[in-house]
Design an enzyme around this catalytic site. Structure first.
Site, PDB file in Angstrom:
ATOM      1  N   HIS A 199      38.513  34.566  51.878  1.00 16.79           N
ATOM      2  CA  HIS A 199      38.580  35.054  50.501  1.00 16.79           C
ATOM      3  C   HIS A 199      39.691  36.084  50.396  1.00 16.79           C
ATOM      4  O   HIS A 199      39.788  36.975  51.244  1.00 16.79           O
ATOM      5  CB  HIS A 199      37.221  35.674  50.126  1.00 16.79           C
ATOM      6  CG  HIS A 199      37.140  36.152  48.714  1.00 16.79           C
ATOM      7  ND1 HIS A 199      36.705  37.405  48.378  1.00 16.79           N
ATOM      8  CD2 HIS A 199      37.460  35.542  47.555  1.00 16.79           C
ATOM      9  CE1 HIS A 199      36.738  37.541  47.051  1.00 16.79           C
ATOM     10  NE2 HIS A 199      37.192  36.423  46.533  1.00 16.79           N
ATOM     11  N   HIS A 200      40.527  35.936  49.391  1.00 20.77           N
ATOM     12  CA  HIS A 200      41.556  36.926  49.087  1.00 20.77           C
ATOM     13  C   HIS A 200      41.322  37.447  47.680  1.00 20.77           C
ATOM     14  O   HIS A 200      41.849  36.892  46.713  1.00 20.77           O
ATOM     15  CB  HIS A 200      42.961  36.303  49.151  1.00 20.77           C
ATOM     16  CG  HIS A 200      43.431  35.977  50.533  1.00 20.77           C
ATOM     17  ND1 HIS A 200      44.570  35.252  50.768  1.00 20.77           N
ATOM     18  CD2 HIS A 200      42.929  36.294  51.758  1.00 20.77           C
ATOM     19  CE1 HIS A 200      44.756  35.126  52.085  1.00 20.77           C
ATOM     20  NE2 HIS A 200      43.766  35.742  52.706  1.00 20.77           N
ATOM     21  N   GLU A 201      40.498  38.475  47.545  1.00 19.99           N
ATOM     22  CA  GLU A 201      40.412  39.141  46.240  1.00 19.99           C
ATOM     23  C   GLU A 201      41.606  40.088  46.159  1.00 19.99           C
ATOM     24  O   GLU A 201      41.792  40.928  47.038  1.00 19.99           O
ATOM     25  CB  GLU A 201      39.101  39.920  46.107  1.00 19.99           C
ATOM     26  CG  GLU A 201      38.991  40.726  44.813  1.00 19.99           C
ATOM     27  CD  GLU A 201      39.219  39.883  43.564  1.00 19.99           C
ATOM     28  OE1 GLU A 201      38.454  38.930  43.343  1.00 19.99           O
ATOM     29  OE2 GLU A 201      40.171  40.164  42.808  1.00 19.99           O
ATOM     30  N   HIS A 235      40.356  31.649  41.777  1.00 19.30           N
ATOM     31  CA  HIS A 235      39.530  32.246  40.720  1.00 19.30           C
ATOM     32  C   HIS A 235      40.379  33.173  39.850  1.00 19.30           C
ATOM     33  O   HIS A 235      41.383  33.713  40.310  1.00 19.30           O
ATOM     34  CB  HIS A 235      38.344  32.994  41.323  1.00 19.30           C
ATOM     35  CG  HIS A 235      37.207  32.060  41.622  1.00 19.30           C
ATOM     36  ND1 HIS A 235      35.927  32.272  41.202  1.00 19.30           N
ATOM     37  CD2 HIS A 235      37.208  30.864  42.260  1.00 19.30           C
ATOM     38  CE1 HIS A 235      35.165  31.250  41.586  1.00 19.30           C
ATOM     39  NE2 HIS A 235      35.912  30.397  42.235  1.00 19.30           N
ATOM     40  N   GLU A 236      39.943  33.305  38.586  1.00 22.65           N
ATOM     41  CA  GLU A 236      40.737  34.004  37.567  1.00 22.65           C
ATOM     42  C   GLU A 236      42.175  33.478  37.589  1.00 22.65           C
ATOM     43  O   GLU A 236      43.133  34.232  37.775  1.00 22.65           O
ATOM     44  CB  GLU A 236      40.692  35.525  37.757  1.00 22.65           C
ATOM     45  CG  GLU A 236      39.291  36.114  37.636  1.00 22.65           C
ATOM     46  CD  GLU A 236      38.513  36.079  38.938  1.00 22.65           C
ATOM     47  OE1 GLU A 236      39.134  36.105  40.020  1.00 22.65           O
ATOM     48  OE2 GLU A 236      37.274  35.988  38.895  1.00 22.65           O
ATOM     49  N   GLU A 275      38.702  28.381  39.054  1.00 23.34           N
ATOM     50  CA  GLU A 275      37.668  28.847  38.135  1.00 23.34           C
ATOM     51  C   GLU A 275      38.243  28.679  36.722  1.00 23.34           C
ATOM     52  O   GLU A 275      38.456  27.556  36.289  1.00 23.34           O
ATOM     53  CB  GLU A 275      37.266  30.287  38.481  1.00 23.34           C
ATOM     54  CG  GLU A 275      36.005  30.719  37.775  1.00 23.34           C
ATOM     55  CD  GLU A 275      35.623  32.165  38.076  1.00 23.34           C
ATOM     56  OE1 GLU A 275      34.424  32.454  38.098  1.00 23.34           O
ATOM     57  OE2 GLU A 275      36.520  33.009  38.248  1.00 23.34           O
ATOM     58  N   GLU A 299      27.891  32.085  37.779  1.00 22.67           N
ATOM     59  CA  GLU A 299      27.696  33.505  38.084  1.00 22.67           C
ATOM     60  C   GLU A 299      27.250  34.285  36.839  1.00 22.67           C
ATOM     61  O   GLU A 299      26.595  35.313  36.957  1.00 22.67           O
ATOM     62  CB  GLU A 299      28.980  34.113  38.664  1.00 22.67           C
ATOM     63  CG  GLU A 299      30.156  34.077  37.707  1.00 22.67           C
ATOM     64  CD  GLU A 299      31.431  34.673  38.306  1.00 22.67           C
ATOM     65  OE1 GLU A 299      31.469  34.918  39.512  1.00 22.67           O
ATOM     66  OE2 GLU A 299      32.378  34.897  37.539  1.00 22.67           O
TER      67      GLU A 299
HETATM   68 CA    CA Z   1      34.853  34.956  37.975  1.00 20.34          CA
END
Ligand code: CA
Length: 665
Positions: free
Chosen positions: A374-376, A445-446, A464, A470
């Site tokens: 995961h790369h937030e 995502h986003e 996403e 969620e």
């Molecule tokens: Ca989201």
């Protein structure tokens, strides 16, 4: 490849004077959809679309306002018009079918603006399919047209009437995570695409774009009282829309024109208008169903950052890997593995001290499970780009082939630029390419709204950009209403795979008690089949799965890559039934879901091999099932079916069914 391209017609010197411009016409291969292009006495360019002679798009402006060069807006003369026909079949690396036909006629109109920009030649190209139209602007580099800036795209879509439509507002919806609004076209304000449209005579249409690679994402602006939409590109923070340097074509503007909602879902115009695959060796791009250390965070039983309840510990991730290997899941995601969750100043190469990535990667490989990192970024794009090469290399070195990227926290990239701006589009593209070089697949995502780029870069597996499950964990207004999940296949789903994350089996929410998953458990299984994603997440905590081994079995068997897809029944916002044949298998997976009202699915099996008998294992709403009062009532049964079978399957309010149909040996 069975490529055939014919030159059908070439009109040279199509118009000798701007005032006496003869219309240029071309049709779809079946002749039913026609496009006509005209210039008016100012040399402004207009197009219109008809189907069976009836107006779909009435004369609508084309053009670009520029700074740094004479606008591509008026003074046009058509130099030539060429019509060619192409009929090919291509094979996506993964998808809803194994083979996609691209059959269209292309109308390429070369343009000059002799008085305004002597010598300059540009073009507008239409591709006309039996189920819709795409068109784009082309502005190759030439002495009279170097780098320039697009300040406005003038493209209009003047529909015949203010039809019913479904869209989300472009400015009032963060990350495209909105409920689709049903409104007449003139009331949608500034909307993101896809915009889905239904006409009074029963056509299902959708306006979107294809191959957004170095441009701003398209929005459309409505004018109250008029059935007219105008393109309104997402700007840079400084107001410009697009800086044109190396990329010398606009994305395609696309309009699907289908006879019903089921055919709308089967249109492949967007994919056909993207470039073929640029990745030579795609053997490492493997569709998967996955579970993850994730729902625990929403239920506050674990934390992203290190501490006494840290979720992404070596031991906990290995527990998920064991679960995945035991239950048929090919991937395990762990958010919270890397340092930086305290202040969102992330390192993408440093795991937390209690997360031993070498040990996890080796354990996953030994169990035949792919680890999903995961790369937030927290929208700190500068921080991410500075580490991007090292971040991807870190994954490659450990044999990790998947990463989920995220861009939340700030509403703007670097607290400055919109996700859907050319800045955002360029950044996302950079990440996809760097990932591909390192054999890493992306779950973005986003994101910016997808436009079919997965044909060119199939390592862009899912995204996403949808109001996902969620929201049923933390949205204080109650979560996703029953109709949402039978609306998004016909709206956001037209833009490509969605990481909605279905498969939640728990209907109690200790953190936000007024909010919960508003479906039956059978519908959760159905969504696993209906909401297409080549990386499909089963969202719940493994404790909830272990307590429900029956329905878990279906998810652990359901493929995410298909040979064929059919829609026996489909009505936007009401119900949907899909039948998908697994790739390299005789198995079919069939699912139905309904929204606010109960529904009885009418299912014929005429797509089955007529010479064979099949066993259907059916997971359907059980006695007195109801999303509100009795969501867990589930009946699991086996039936023998063949190509003559007809089943009526009752679906509860926000209920549904899923089934695996296996050929008998
Ligand atoms: Ca989201």
């Amino acid at each position: 490849m069975n490529l055939k391209t014919f030159l059908l017609i070439s009109i040279v010197g199509a118009t000798s004077t701007a005032n006496a411009a003869a219309p240029i016409k071309a049709t779809s291969p079946d002749g039913r959809i026609a496009v006509e292009v005209n210039t008016n006495n100012k040399g402004e360019l207009y197009y219109s679309i008809t189907r069976d002679g009836k107006a779909i798009v009435k004369p609508s402006r084309l053009g670009l306002d520029l700074s740094g060069a004479t606008p591509l807006a008026d003074g046009f003369r058509t130099v030539s018009a060429t019509i060619t026909e192409t009929d090919t079949v291509w094979h996506p690396v993964w998808g809803e079918e194994a083979a996609i036909r691209d059959h269209h006629k292309e109308l390429k109109i070369k343009l000059r603006q002799p008085k305004l920009a002597p010598g300059r030649e540009t073009a507008v190209t239409f591709r006309i399919f039996d189920d819709g139209v795409g068109f784009r602007y082309e502005y190759h580099r030439q002495p009279s047209l170097g780098d320039f800036t697009i300040t406005d795209e003038l493209t209009e879509f003047n529909f015949a009437e203010p039809h019913k439509s479904w869209s989300i507002h472009a400015d009032k919806t963060n990350y495209y995570e909105g409920l689709y609004r049903k409104l007449p076209l003139d009331s949608i304000g500034r909307a993101s695409t896809p915009v889905t449209i239904k006409t009074s005579d029963g056509l299902s249409m959708a306006l979107h774009e294809a191959a957004l690679t170095d441009y701003a994402a398209m929005n459309v602006e409505a004018t109250p009282g008029k059935a007219s939409l105008k393109v309104d590109l997402t700007p840079w923070s400084t107001g410009e829309k697009v800086f044109v340097t190396d990329t010398r074509t606009s994305p395609w503007r696309t309009l699907i024109i289908a006879e019903d909602d089921g055919k709308l879902l089967l249109s492949r115009i967007m994919l056909n208008l993207n470039e073929p695959c640029k990745i030579e060796d795609t053997s490492w791009i493997i569709p998967q169903r996955y579970v993850g250390v994730w729902w625990d965070y929403h239920m506050r039983t674990a934390t992203w950052k290190a501490g006494p309840r840290h979720g992404a510990t070596t031991a906990n991730i290995k527990r998920y890997i064991d679960f995945a290997a035991r239950n048929g899941f090919g991937g395990v995601l762990a958010e919270g593995w890397n340092k930086g969750w305290e202040d969102y100043n992330f390192s993408f190469t440093e795991p937390y001290d209690d997360c031993n990535m070498d040990s996890i990667a080796a354990y996953a490989a030994q169990k035949g499970v792919g680890f999903i990192a995961h790369h937030e970024t927290g929208c700190r794009v500068d921080n991410y780009e500075a580490q991007l090469s090292d971040a991807m290399k870190y994954l490659a070195d450990k044999g990790i082939h998947y990463v989920k990227t995220g861009y939340c926290d700030y509403r703007l990239l670097n607290n400055k630029e919109k996700h859907a701006s050319q800045y955002g589009v360029r950044h996302f593209r950079k990440v996809i390419e760097e990932a591909a070089r390192n054999k890493v697949a992306i779950d973005n995502h986003e994101p910016v709204m997808p436009t079919g780029l997965q044909r060119t870069y199939p390592n862009l597996m899912t995204q996403e950009g949808v109001r996902g499950q969620e929201w049923d964990a933390w949205n204080r207004a109650g979560g996703n209403p029953p109709s949402h999940t039978v609306t998004i296949p016909f709206t956001r789903g037209l833009a490509g795979p969605m990481d909605f994350t279905p498969g939640t089996f728990s209907f109690e929410n200790p953190i936000v008690p007024q909010t919960r998953v508003q479906t039956t458990i059978a519908k959760q299984l159905a969504l696993f089949v209906i909401l297409y994603s080549p990386l499909q997440m089963a969202s719940d905590m493994i404790e909830h799965y272990e307590a429900n081994p029956g329905p878990l079995q279906f998810m652990g068997q359901c493929p995410t890559d298909w040979e064929r897809t059919l829609y026996p029944e489909a009505e936007l916002g009401k119900y949907i039934t899909v039948a998908r044949k697994a790739k390299d298998s005789d198995d079919w997976f069939i699912a139905g879901a309904t929204g606010d009202d109960p529904h009885t699915a009418t299912l014929r099996f005429d797509f089955l091999d007529p010479d064979c008998k099949y066993t259907a294992t059916i997971y359907r709403d059980g006695p007195f099932a109801d999303w509100e009062s009795n969501p867990t009532s589930l009946t699991i049964e086996q039936r023998e079916v063949d190509s003559n079978s007809l089943l009526y399957i009752p679906e509860a309010r926000s209920g549904g069914f899923a089934m695996r149909v296996m050929k008998k040996r």
